[in-house]
Design a protein around this motif. Structure first.
Motif, PDB file in Angstrom:
ATOM      1  N   LEU A  94       1.566  -3.067   2.303  1.00  0.00           N
ATOM      2  CA  LEU A  94       2.347  -1.833   2.407  1.00  0.00           C
ATOM      3  C   LEU A  94       1.570  -0.663   1.821  1.00  0.00           C
ATOM      4  CD1 LEU A  94       5.223  -1.027   3.382  1.00  0.00           C
ATOM      5  CD2 LEU A  94       5.933  -1.122   0.983  1.00  0.00           C
ATOM      6  N   LYS A  95       0.997  -0.841   0.632  1.00  0.00           N
ATOM      7  CA  LYS A  95       0.230   0.266   0.040  1.00  0.00           C
ATOM      8  C   LYS A  95      -1.049   0.517   0.827  1.00  0.00           C
ATOM      9  CE  LYS A  95      -3.306  -1.903  -2.319  1.00  0.00           C
ATOM     10  NZ  LYS A  95      -4.735  -1.562  -2.389  1.00  0.00           N
ATOM     11  N   GLY A  96      -1.603  -0.549   1.425  1.00  0.00           N
ATOM     12  CA  GLY A  96      -2.805  -0.376   2.228  1.00  0.00           C
ATOM     13  C   GLY A  96      -2.562   0.371   3.524  1.00  0.00           C
ATOM     14  N   ALA A  97      -1.309   0.359   4.003  1.00  0.00           N
ATOM     15  CA  ALA A  97      -0.982   1.059   5.247  1.00  0.00           C
ATOM     16  C   ALA A  97      -0.841   2.552   5.039  1.00  0.00           C
ATOM     17  CB  ALA A  97       0.315   0.497   5.837  1.00  0.00           C
ATOM     18  N   SER A  98      -0.741   2.992   3.807  1.00  0.00           N
ATOM     19  CA  SER A  98      -0.590   4.417   3.522  1.00  0.00           C
ATOM     20  C   SER A  98      -1.934   5.132   3.606  1.00  0.00           C
ATOM     21  CB  SER A  98       0.010   4.613   2.129  1.00  0.00           C
ATOM     22  OG  SER A  98       0.024   5.983   1.764  1.00  0.00           O
ATOM     23  N   ASP A  99      -1.909   6.385   4.056  1.00  0.00           N
ATOM     24  CA  ASP A  99      -3.147   7.166   4.094  1.00  0.00           C
ATOM     25  C   ASP A  99      -3.326   7.981   2.821  1.00  0.00           C
ATOM     26  OD1 ASP A  99      -1.397   9.381   4.322  1.00  0.00           O
ATOM     27  OD2 ASP A  99      -2.779  10.428   5.675  1.00  0.00           O
ATOM     28  N   ALA A 100      -2.554   7.647   1.791  1.00  0.00           N
ATOM     29  CA  ALA A 100      -2.632   8.389   0.533  1.00  0.00           C
ATOM     30  C   ALA A 100      -4.037   8.327  -0.046  1.00  0.00           C
ATOM     31  CB  ALA A 100      -1.630   7.821  -0.470  1.00  0.00           C
ATOM     32  N   THR A 101      -4.396   9.386  -0.774  1.00  0.00           N
ATOM     33  CA  THR A 101      -5.713   9.435  -1.412  1.00  0.00           C
ATOM     34  C   THR A 101      -5.856   8.327  -2.442  1.00  0.00           C
ATOM     35  OG1 THR A 101      -5.761  11.827  -1.102  1.00  0.00           O
ATOM     36  CG2 THR A 101      -7.285  10.900  -2.710  1.00  0.00           C
ATOM     37  N   LYS A 102      -4.793   8.046  -3.181  1.00  0.00           N
ATOM     38  CA  LYS A 102      -4.814   6.993  -4.193  1.00  0.00           C
ATOM     39  C   LYS A 102      -3.700   6.000  -3.879  1.00  0.00           C
ATOM     40  CE  LYS A 102      -5.923  10.617  -7.515  1.00  0.00           C
ATOM     41  NZ  LYS A 102      -5.371  11.389  -8.645  1.00  0.00           N
ATOM     42  N   THR A 103      -4.014   4.735  -3.930  1.00  0.00           N
ATOM     43  CA  THR A 103      -3.011   3.701  -3.719  1.00  0.00           C
ATOM     44  C   THR A 103      -3.215   2.606  -4.754  1.00  0.00           C
ATOM     45  OG1 THR A 103      -4.404   2.463  -2.168  1.00  0.00           O
ATOM     46  CG2 THR A 103      -2.933   4.124  -1.219  1.00  0.00           C
ATOM     47  N   GLY A 104      -2.153   1.823  -4.969  1.00  0.00           N
ATOM     48  CA  GLY A 104      -2.277   0.728  -5.909  1.00  0.00           C
ATOM     49  C   GLY A 104      -1.104  -0.209  -5.808  1.00  0.00           C
ATOM     50  N   TYR A 105      -1.334  -1.471  -6.099  1.00  0.00           N
ATOM     51  CA  TYR A 105      -0.272  -2.468  -6.189  1.00  0.00           C
ATOM     52  C   TYR A 105      -0.266  -3.034  -7.606  1.00  0.00           C
ATOM     53  CZ  TYR A 105       1.798  -7.093  -6.301  1.00  0.00           C
ATOM     54  OH  TYR A 105       2.526  -8.184  -6.679  1.00  0.00           O
ATOM     55  N   GLY A 139      -0.585  10.045  -3.515  1.00  0.00           N
ATOM     56  CA  GLY A 139      -0.613   8.689  -4.044  1.00  0.00           C
ATOM     57  C   GLY A 139       0.561   7.874  -3.536  1.00  0.00           C
ATOM     58  N   PHE A 140       0.329   6.573  -3.289  1.00  0.00           N
ATOM     59  CA  PHE A 140       1.388   5.646  -2.890  1.00  0.00           C
ATOM     60  C   PHE A 140       1.173   4.345  -3.645  1.00  0.00           C
ATOM     61  CE2 PHE A 140       3.343   2.313  -0.331  1.00  0.00           C
ATOM     62  CZ  PHE A 140       4.568   2.877   0.007  1.00  0.00           C
ATOM     63  N   TYR A 141       2.164   3.956  -4.448  1.00  0.00           N
ATOM     64  CA  TYR A 141       2.032   2.795  -5.312  1.00  0.00           C
ATOM     65  C   TYR A 141       3.196   1.838  -5.073  1.00  0.00           C
ATOM     66  CZ  TYR A 141      -0.889   6.261  -7.642  1.00  0.00           C
ATOM     67  OH  TYR A 141      -1.829   7.221  -7.901  1.00  0.00           O
ATOM     68  N   THR A 142       2.919   0.547  -5.089  1.00  0.00           N
ATOM     69  CA  THR A 142       3.964  -0.459  -4.958  1.00  0.00           C
ATOM     70  C   THR A 142       3.995  -1.309  -6.220  1.00  0.00           C
ATOM     71  OG1 THR A 142       2.453  -2.003  -3.860  1.00  0.00           O
ATOM     72  CG2 THR A 142       3.755  -0.560  -2.454  1.00  0.00           C
ATOM     73  N   ILE A 143       5.227  -1.700  -6.626  1.00  0.00           N
ATOM     74  CA  ILE A 143       5.414  -2.549  -7.803  1.00  0.00           C
ATOM     75  C   ILE A 143       6.259  -3.742  -7.391  1.00  0.00           C
ATOM     76  CG2 ILE A 143       6.357  -2.723 -10.128  1.00  0.00           C
ATOM     77  CD1 ILE A 143       5.885   0.232 -10.489  1.00  0.00           C
ATOM     78  N   GLY A 144       5.778  -4.931  -7.682  1.00  0.00           N
ATOM     79  CA  GLY A 144       6.539  -6.151  -7.433  1.00  0.00           C
ATOM     80  C   GLY A 144       7.224  -6.613  -8.703  1.00  0.00           C
ATOM     81  N   MET A 145       8.564  -6.591  -8.691  1.00  0.00           N
ATOM     82  CA  MET A 145       9.334  -7.015  -9.861  1.00  0.00           C
ATOM     83  C   MET A 145       9.420  -8.535  -9.875  1.00  0.00           C
ATOM     84  SD  MET A 145      10.680  -4.440 -11.740  1.00  0.00           S
ATOM     85  CE  MET A 145      12.287  -4.937 -12.335  1.00  0.00           C
ATOM     86  N   THR A 146       8.787  -9.176 -10.816  1.00  0.00           N
ATOM     87  CA  THR A 146       8.775 -10.629 -11.030  1.00  0.00           C
ATOM     88  C   THR A 146       8.021 -11.341  -9.918  1.00  0.00           C
ATOM     89  OG1 THR A 146      10.762 -11.354  -9.843  1.00  0.00           O
ATOM     90  CG2 THR A 146      11.074 -10.375 -12.037  1.00  0.00           C
ATOM     91  N   LYS A 174       2.105  15.094  -3.657  1.00  0.00           N
ATOM     92  CA  LYS A 174       3.234  14.174  -3.504  1.00  0.00           C
ATOM     93  C   LYS A 174       2.820  12.739  -3.818  1.00  0.00           C
ATOM     94  CE  LYS A 174       4.332  17.819  -0.774  1.00  0.00           C
ATOM     95  NZ  LYS A 174       3.402  18.907  -0.394  1.00  0.00           N
ATOM     96  N   PHE A 175       3.654  12.075  -4.598  1.00  0.00           N
ATOM     97  CA  PHE A 175       3.423  10.692  -4.973  1.00  0.00           C
ATOM     98  C   PHE A 175       4.688   9.870  -4.717  1.00  0.00           C
ATOM     99  CE2 PHE A 175       0.570  13.242  -7.463  1.00  0.00           C
ATOM    100  CZ  PHE A 175      -0.623  12.523  -7.509  1.00  0.00           C
ATOM    101  N   VAL A 176       4.507   8.629  -4.277  1.00  0.00           N
ATOM    102  CA  VAL A 176       5.627   7.718  -4.046  1.00  0.00           C
ATOM    103  C   VAL A 176       5.398   6.460  -4.865  1.00  0.00           C
ATOM    104  CG1 VAL A 176       6.818   6.270  -2.354  1.00  0.00           C
ATOM    105  CG2 VAL A 176       6.142   8.588  -1.741  1.00  0.00           C
ATOM    106  N   ILE A 177       6.469   6.032  -5.584  1.00  0.00           N
ATOM    107  CA  ILE A 177       6.459   4.743  -6.280  1.00  0.00           C
ATOM    108  C   ILE A 177       7.525   3.876  -5.615  1.00  0.00           C
ATOM    109  CG2 ILE A 177       6.710   3.547  -8.475  1.00  0.00           C
ATOM    110  CD1 ILE A 177       6.071   6.197  -9.883  1.00  0.00           C
ATOM    111  N   PHE A 178       7.108   2.805  -4.970  1.00  0.00           N
ATOM    112  CA  PHE A 178       8.024   1.928  -4.231  1.00  0.00           C
ATOM    113  C   PHE A 178       8.150   0.617  -4.993  1.00  0.00           C
ATOM    114  CE2 PHE A 178       9.007  -1.375  -1.164  1.00  0.00           C
ATOM    115  CZ  PHE A 178      10.011  -0.802  -0.380  1.00  0.00           C
ATOM    116  N   LEU A 179       9.407   0.230  -5.295  1.00  0.00           N
ATOM    117  CA  LEU A 179       9.639  -0.939  -6.126  1.00  0.00           C
ATOM    118  C   LEU A 179      10.515  -1.940  -5.390  1.00  0.00           C
ATOM    119  CD1 LEU A 179      10.336  -0.916  -9.879  1.00  0.00           C
ATOM    120  CD2 LEU A 179      11.929  -2.142  -8.410  1.00  0.00           C
ATOM    121  N   SER A 180      10.142  -3.238  -5.492  1.00  0.00           N
ATOM    122  CA  SER A 180      10.927  -4.299  -4.863  1.00  0.00           C
ATOM    123  C   SER A 180      10.795  -5.578  -5.668  1.00  0.00           C
ATOM    124  CB  SER A 180      10.465  -4.549  -3.427  1.00  0.00           C
ATOM    125  OG  SER A 180      11.141  -5.657  -2.861  1.00  0.00           O
ATOM    126  N   ASP A 181      11.922  -6.364  -5.688  1.00  0.00           N
ATOM    127  CA  ASP A 181      11.846  -7.663  -6.347  1.00  0.00           C
ATOM    128  C   ASP A 181      11.890  -8.802  -5.336  1.00  0.00           C
ATOM    129  OD1 ASP A 181      14.520  -7.705  -5.533  1.00  0.00           O
ATOM    130  OD2 ASP A 181      15.160  -8.805  -7.330  1.00  0.00           O
TER     131      ASP A 181
END
Length: 800
Positions: free
Chosen positions: A365-376, A347-354, A286-293
């Protein structure tokens, strides 16, 4: 009349109090929704977008809700943030990025353990094969012979397009707040953030195509959107817009129809996302991509502690709360808490729009996840958003590996023989039991660092590991001098123990065995996927092989020479010296009890050794032999030389002193010089002292039965004993034992015999030399007188 006026005044007072009581809460509530003073006039007058105005919006319940402006604090405009481009790690968040909005500092960012008690959805997912995401790899050792080993580090290919493929479930959580309709860039472009997102997600080669169109994986996607409004009911700020599906077009159509509106309730998006994850496949990664501007401005009431006033009843659980017009710390905390309640993600990834997004929040937020792979990832324009998705897809979609590097840093206890890999390494590829030697091919290049401590095997750029093929780099190692020295100093003990699975097949020298660790560290670096950006992954080789070393044993034997029977031999100390050191390396004591034999044990290889014996008075020590066959220490007793005098014969003068010269030379035929102990017996009395020997000569006077002895002369001394001729007149001189020889084993006595029986003319014997001369002269005189008488008589007779 007065009573009536009094009643009116009382009624007015009561009405005034009621009015004040009713006004205060309304004023307080309006103050909580007031736009901060930091919003500039030009920001307020900026172009507005649907759903977000600079004024008020009429809501369903007829009240006015203050909404965010383009320059409003919800998205952090005017707060001094710099544009954020590309993916960054926690360490790469700059102080400018951390100054996310007015009203919150780095110290204000809540710690995980201090987050408020929200009402999150707890989801405990099974990672399934997530822990196996790294390719199979192993490090082990083989003992070839004593002090000779081969180390192996390998990696095995995982997946390819013709074999069993992994299951992947990807959840996309999209911010659909009103600010998503603002321009994507600040460089004059008019494309909104939402339109850019739709394009990058749905285009050919975009996010959905890369995931759902990839034949190497069995993938599904789901889509959740979130915004925020205080008047839309409980838990209504997010929607599961698309349940799990493997149909790319279905997901694309849903994404294309997302409309921007409202504030930002990140907790809501994560909460609804958690509910969606509960419906994902149990055997999929399972992978999550979380996006916010923007940044969190709303959160859900927890139904217990969230109240309008301390004395009020709690808000109904799920009611939307928060400032709505700027960063809300409780909203931040509730989002973090919700992420922490989702466990088992791959995996848990966050994307900052602009640059309106809050990199500090998204990084935490990505650091709070226990996912094996994380990234901002920060995405300030279309290209950066595409790159962010490409990097994420590289980790999500493909589990075949490329760009592989194996690095092994040797410990201080082993080294490459001769300091070069030439003729000391091989590279192999093994599949279905068949081993192929690929040494020298350009597939894998093996190098050794300048200091000779790090071996690096680099796979050709873009080379993809073949399914079920094990690639191995094998190289020879031998113990270092430190290994030999430490082993000897520890008397055969080792500080380390080989880890499990650190033995080569058929080898039993490492696993669970004592030794020295062969490696300081070893890592495998790789990138998932055949193509694309991808993020290099590095994992450690957990096995820790050990090596053992050998040591020398040096026997020593004591030999005695020249020791008279019955003389007790003393215990002696024999020392082993390493590399001509001034102090002993090891010592032994040899005695009659151990039969004058001993062994130096745990002697470190790689050094030169000499053996010496502590000086023993009266003895000379000679050492022979070597470290291979052992040493022999010979103790030769220093000999003495005795000269004795005897006078024999009836005429021998036993009171006379005879002069005797002793000449001495050393083993190299040089005149002996030095001071030696002596003892001398004269007329039955013995005296001792020190005798100076100059230029190899000494003269003594000895009478009958006298003796003179020089003690502890060097072994190999040659001697010559000679009585002076003038001292031996009339005597026959005889030497009992050789008058010359070499002193080797044992003492030597030379007796000088002077013999005299009769006087040659008179026959008188037993008299001294003075008497002899007198008699001879008297005889001559008598003979002369006799001749004279005869002559006179003859003359007289003639006359007559």
């Amino acid at each position: 009349m007065k009573g009536l006026k009094k009643k009116r005044r009382l009624l007015a007072l009561v009405m005034g109090l009621l009015l004040i009581f009713c006004t205060v809460p309304v004023f307080a509530e309006n103050q909580s929704n007031k736009i901060p003073d930091t919003v500039n006039a030009e920001e307020v007058s900026a172009e507005t977008v649907p759903g977000e105005t600079s004024g008020t919006e009429s809501n369903r319940d007829g009240t006015d809700e203050i909404l965010n402006t383009e320059g409003g604090p919800e998205n952090g405009s005017g707060n001094g943030k710099t544009a954020d481009t590309g993916a960054v790690s926690d360490a790469e968040v700059t102080p400018e990025k951390e100054a996310a909005t007015e009203g919150i500092t780095e110290q204000d960012v809540p710690e995980a353990e201090n987050v408020g008690a929200g009402n999150p959805v707890a989801v405990h997912l099974s990672r399934g094969a997530a822990s196996e995401a790294a390719p199979e790899h192993q490090k082990y050792i083989k003992k070839n012979a004593e002090d000779d080993y081969t180390l192996t580090l390998n990696v095995k290919g995982m997946y390819d397009s013709e074999t069993t493929i992994p299951k992947i479930d990807v959840l996309l959580i999209v911010d659909k707040s009103g600010s998503m309709d603002r321009n994507m860039t600040t460089t004059g472009g008019k494309t909104s953030r939402m339109d850019v997102l739709k394009q990058v997600v749905t285009k050919e080669g975009g996010l959905t195509d890369s995931i759902l169109g990839n034949t190497q994986i069995d993938a599904q996607m789901a889509v959740v959107t979130y915004s925020g409004s205080r008047y839309d009911g409980a838990y209504n700020d997010a929607d599961l817009l698309q349940e799990w599906t493997n149909q790319k077009d279905t997901v694309n159509n849903v994404v294309k129809n997302i409309a921007a509106d409202g504030g930002t309730n990140c907790e809501a998006g994560l909460r609804t996302g958690a509910e969606a994850l509960e419906k994902s496949r149990t055997d999929a990664k399972k992978f999550v991509i979380f996006l916010s501007d923007g940044e969190p401005t709303y959160y859900y009431a927890n139904g217990t502690t969230d109240k309008k006033y301390p004395w009020s009843l709690p808000y109904e659980a799920g009611t939307t709360l928060g400032s709505g017009s700027g960063l809300d710390q409780t909203a931040w905390e509730r989002a973090i808490l919700q992420v922490q309640k989702i466990t088992g993600l791959e995996g848990f990834y966050t994307i900052g729009m602009t640059n309106d997004s809050n990199p500090t929040f998204l990084t935490e937020l990505k650091g709070a996840s226990d996912a094996t792979k994380t990234g901002y990832y920060g995405a300030n324009d279309t290209d950066e958003l595409e790159k962010a998705f490409q990097n994420i897809v590289g980790e999500i979609t493909e589990f075949i590996c490329r760009n592989v590097t194996i690095t092994d840093k040797l410990s201080e206890y082993v080294k490459i023989p001769g300091g070069t890999l030439t003729n000391h390494y091989t590279v192999t590829a093994t599949k279905d039991g068949k081993v192929t030697d690929i040494t020298g091919q350009d597939t894998i290049t093996v190098t050794l660092s300048e200091d000779g401590k790090t071996v690096t095997a680099t796979f050709k750029d873009g080379f993809v590991l073949d399914k079920d093929t094990t690639y191995a780099v094998n190289f020879d190692v031998v113990p270092t001098q430190k290994a030999y020295d430490d082993y000897a100093n520890l008397e055969g003990e080792y500080p380390d123990t080989g880890s499990a699975d650190s033995d080569a097949p058929g080898n039993e020298s490492s696993s669970g065995k004592p030794g020295f660790y062969s490696n300081e560290s070893a890592t495998l670096t790789y990138t998932f996927g055949k193509t694309g950006e991808g993020t290099p992954q590095t994992v450690a080789y957990v096995e820790k092989p050990v090596v053992q070393v050998s040591a020398m044993q040096i026997p020593v034997t004591k030999v005695w020479k020249g020791v008279p029977e019955g003389v007790e031999k003393p215990a002696v100390t024999v020392s082993l010296y390493q590399d001509a050191a001034a102090t002993p390396y090891k010592t032994l004591q040899l005695t009659e009890g151990n039969q004058w034999k001993g062994t130096f044990t745990y002697v470190a290889k790689g050094h030169t050794y000499t053996v010496k014996e502590e000086a023993l008075e009266g003895y000379e020590s000679a050492v022979s032999g070597n470290t291979t066959n052992g040493f022999t220490v010979t103790n030769s007793r220093k000999p003495s030389l005795t000269v004795a005098k005897e006078v024999t014969g009836t005429m021998g003068d036993k009171t006379k002193k005879f002069e005797i010269t002793i000449t001495l030379k050393d083993a190299k035929n040089a005149p002996l010089t030095g001071t030696y102990a002596y003892s001398q017996t004269v007329n039955g009395t013995t005296q001792t002292g020190k005798q100076e020997v100059t230029n190899g000569t000494i003269t003594v006077e000895l009478g009958h039965k006298d003796t003179f002895t020089l003690h502890q002369l060097p072994v190999g001394t040659t001697y010559q004993v000679e009585e002076k001729p003038e001292s031996a007149q009339e005597y026959e001189v005889e030497y009992k034992a050789d008058d010359n020889g070499t002193l080797q084993e044992g003492d030597q006595t030379v007796t000088v015999i002077n013999h005299l029986d009769t006087v040659p003319i008179t026959g008188i014997s037993g008299m001294g030399s003075g008497w002899t001369m007198g008699i001879l002269m008297l005889s001559v005189f008598a003979a002369a007188a006799l001749i004279f008488g005869i002559v006179v008589r003859r003359k007289h007779g003639r006359r007559q």
